[in-house]
Design a protein around this motif. Structure first.
Motif, PDB file in Angstrom:
ATOM      1  N   ASP A  45       0.795  -1.233   0.000  1.00  0.00           N
ATOM      2  CA  ASP A  45       0.000   0.000   0.000  1.00  0.00           C
ATOM      3  C   ASP A  45       0.826   1.281   0.000  1.00  0.00           C
ATOM      4  O   ASP A  45       0.367   2.325   0.469  1.00  0.00           O
ATOM      5  N   VAL A 113     -13.097   2.297  13.505  1.00  0.00           N
ATOM      6  CA  VAL A 113     -11.657   2.383  13.206  1.00  0.00           C
ATOM      7  C   VAL A 113     -10.793   2.275  14.464  1.00  0.00           C
ATOM      8  O   VAL A 113      -9.604   1.962  14.369  1.00  0.00           O
ATOM      9  N   LEU A 227      -7.470   6.335  11.613  1.00  0.00           N
ATOM     10  CA  LEU A 227      -7.691   5.526  10.411  1.00  0.00           C
ATOM     11  C   LEU A 227      -7.258   4.087  10.673  1.00  0.00           C
ATOM     12  O   LEU A 227      -6.279   3.845  11.374  1.00  0.00           O
ATOM     13  N   ASP A 228      -7.990   3.159  10.080  1.00  0.00           N
ATOM     14  CA  ASP A 228      -7.701   1.729  10.223  1.00  0.00           C
ATOM     15  C   ASP A 228      -6.751   1.314   9.094  1.00  0.00           C
ATOM     16  O   ASP A 228      -7.102   1.414   7.914  1.00  0.00           O
ATOM     17  N   THR A 230      -5.869  -1.386   7.955  1.00  0.00           N
ATOM     18  CA  THR A 230      -6.233  -2.549   7.143  1.00  0.00           C
ATOM     19  C   THR A 230      -7.189  -2.190   6.010  1.00  0.00           C
ATOM     20  O   THR A 230      -7.512  -3.036   5.188  1.00  0.00           O
ATOM     21  N   THR A 231      -7.641  -0.930   5.965  1.00  0.00           N
ATOM     22  CA  THR A 231      -8.673  -0.592   4.975  1.00  0.00           C
ATOM     23  C   THR A 231      -8.140   0.021   3.684  1.00  0.00           C
ATOM     24  O   THR A 231      -8.914   0.372   2.799  1.00  0.00           O
ATOM     25  N   GLN A 233      -7.184   1.773   0.453  1.00  0.00           N
ATOM     26  CA  GLN A 233      -7.699   2.911  -0.305  1.00  0.00           C
ATOM     27  C   GLN A 233      -8.914   3.559   0.374  1.00  0.00           C
ATOM     28  O   GLN A 233      -9.083   4.773   0.362  1.00  0.00           O
ATOM     29  N   ASN A 234      -9.735   2.714   0.978  1.00  0.00           N
ATOM     30  CA  ASN A 234     -10.908   3.203   1.681  1.00  0.00           C
ATOM     31  C   ASN A 234     -10.524   4.192   2.792  1.00  0.00           C
ATOM     32  O   ASN A 234     -11.162   5.238   2.977  1.00  0.00           O
ATOM     33  N   GLY A 235      -9.442   3.871   3.491  1.00  0.00           N
ATOM     34  CA  GLY A 235      -8.941   4.758   4.530  1.00  0.00           C
ATOM     35  C   GLY A 235      -8.525   6.096   3.948  1.00  0.00           C
ATOM     36  O   GLY A 235      -8.757   7.152   4.545  1.00  0.00           O
ATOM     37  N   GLN A 238     -11.592   8.144   3.291  1.00  0.00           N
ATOM     38  CA  GLN A 238     -12.103   8.681   4.552  1.00  0.00           C
ATOM     39  C   GLN A 238     -11.283   9.892   4.978  1.00  0.00           C
ATOM     40  O   GLN A 238     -11.816  10.923   5.389  1.00  0.00           O
ATOM     41  N   LYS A 255      -4.549  -0.676  14.135  1.00  0.00           N
ATOM     42  CA  LYS A 255      -4.597  -2.052  13.627  1.00  0.00           C
ATOM     43  C   LYS A 255      -3.409  -2.390  12.726  1.00  0.00           C
ATOM     44  O   LYS A 255      -3.506  -3.227  11.842  1.00  0.00           O
ATOM     45  N   THR A 259      -1.788  -6.155   9.745  1.00  0.00           N
ATOM     46  CA  THR A 259      -1.681  -5.914   8.302  1.00  0.00           C
ATOM     47  C   THR A 259      -0.241  -5.870   7.828  1.00  0.00           C
ATOM     48  O   THR A 259       0.665  -5.511   8.597  1.00  0.00           O
TER      49      THR A 259
END
Ligand code: GDP
Length: 302
Positions: A45, A113, A227-228, A230-231, A233-235, A238, A255, A259
């Motif tokens: 990522d 999150v 922010l999490d 593990t998420t 692109q979604n993070g 957000q 988290k 990951t």
């Protein structure tokens, strides 16, 4: 604490470090190997642009310095990664005591999150530094949220200001918390907020109002966006929405224990221009660590 951060990340991310070292140990670093290195970084990522920058810089250095020693190339990779994570960013929390009032920290982020957990852990860190802390439960939308925050408060020995009734105005709870904090002369007031991203306009109104109302008494010193990790692109999406709503001053990435996608740190910092200040490494009260660029990269590459 940094040793623990390292141990945790090593466990979750060693695929990246081992994979890269194996790639760099091949007899020749040909186009295929560079492609695989790129792929490995993307899988972590790191993001397209930073990955290309890093691989470009590394290729150039391998060419100029003429070294093919895997360990040396690995060291160069480390240096380039540290540069991307940017050790020069100011990651200090704005939680020092003002001479005449508490420091005000607002904590924002999408439900789930790890906001409440992070506040509990951070309160514990501050208490260990001899600071008086007060929590404000301004997520009044979910009744359980205030209870959960108060449970953390009890656990670490700090008071929590909650609404008297369900569905109370979040801004008024935040106001009361800050008032109580000023009255009780605490060092830090931390305010938990709701995170219903489905309703962006509502969220914007609510967070904006909380900040405005609080600032009738004291300036908000820090807005931490949780922010999490593990998420992916979604993070990032957000992060974008929240930074449009409030002036985010720091990121807490939770988290990270679960990951191999720690590269998201680089992508988030780039997108927001705001440093990652803390990382969450588990569900327990001690599983929060200050972010350190060098230690983080070492953990990633170990
Ligand atoms: P909130 O809705 O944002 O307040 O999120 P919570 O604080 O309730 O956390 C949601 C879930 O994530 C809980 O089960 C937490 O225990 C868990 N959690 C929070 N931070 C971490 C972390 O750093 N690592 C892990 N593994 N779990 C975490």
């Amino acid at each position: 604490r940094l040793a623990r951060l390292r141990a945790r990340l090593v466990r979750s991310n060693n695929a990246l470090g081992k994979g890269l070292l194996a790639l760099l140990s091949r007899d020749t670093i040909d186009e295929d190997v560079w492609d695989e290195i790129e792929e490995t970084l993307l899988l972590a990522d790191l993001g397209t642009e930073p990955t290309q920058e890093l691989v470009g810089a590394l290729r150039e250095r391998v060419k100029v310095e003429g070294s093919r020693d895997p360990q040396h190339v690995h060291d160069m990779l480390r240096e380039e990664l540290v540069r991307l994570v940017d050790p020069s960013m100011d990651r200090e929390l704005a939680s020092q005591r003002h001479p005449d009032r508490p420091a005000i920290v607002m904590v924002v982020g999408v439900n789930g999150v790890g906001k409440t957990t992070t506040i509990g852990k951070l309160a514990r860190v501050l208490v260990a530094q001899d600071k008086d802390v007060l929590l404000g439960a301004a997520d009044t939308f979910r009744a359980a949220a205030a209870e959960q925050l108060a449970t953390w408060g009890d656990r670490v020995g700090v008071p929590t200001v909650k609404a008297d009734v369900d569905g109370a105005d979040p801004a008024s709870v935040a106001f009361e918390a800050v008032r109580a904090g000023i009255e009780q002369e605490v060092d830090v007031v931390m305010i938990d907020t709701a995170g219903r991203l489905q309703n962006k306009v509502g969220l914007m109104d609510e967070l904006g109002k909380i900040k405005r109302v609080v600032e009738k008494q004291a300036t908000v010193d820090e807005v931490l966006l949780v922010l999490d990790a593990t998420t992916g692109q979604n993070g990032l999406n957000q992060a974008k929405v929240f930074s449009e709503v409030v002036n985010v001053t720091g990121i807490v990435l939770t988290k990270l224990d679960g990951t191999a996608k720690g590269g998201i740190v680089v992508a988030i910092q780039r997108q927001l221009g705001v440093p990652v200040k803390l990382v969450g490494l588990g569900e327990g009260p001690d599983d929060l660590a200050p972010f350190d660029a060098e230690a983080f990269v070492d953990a990633l590459l170990d």
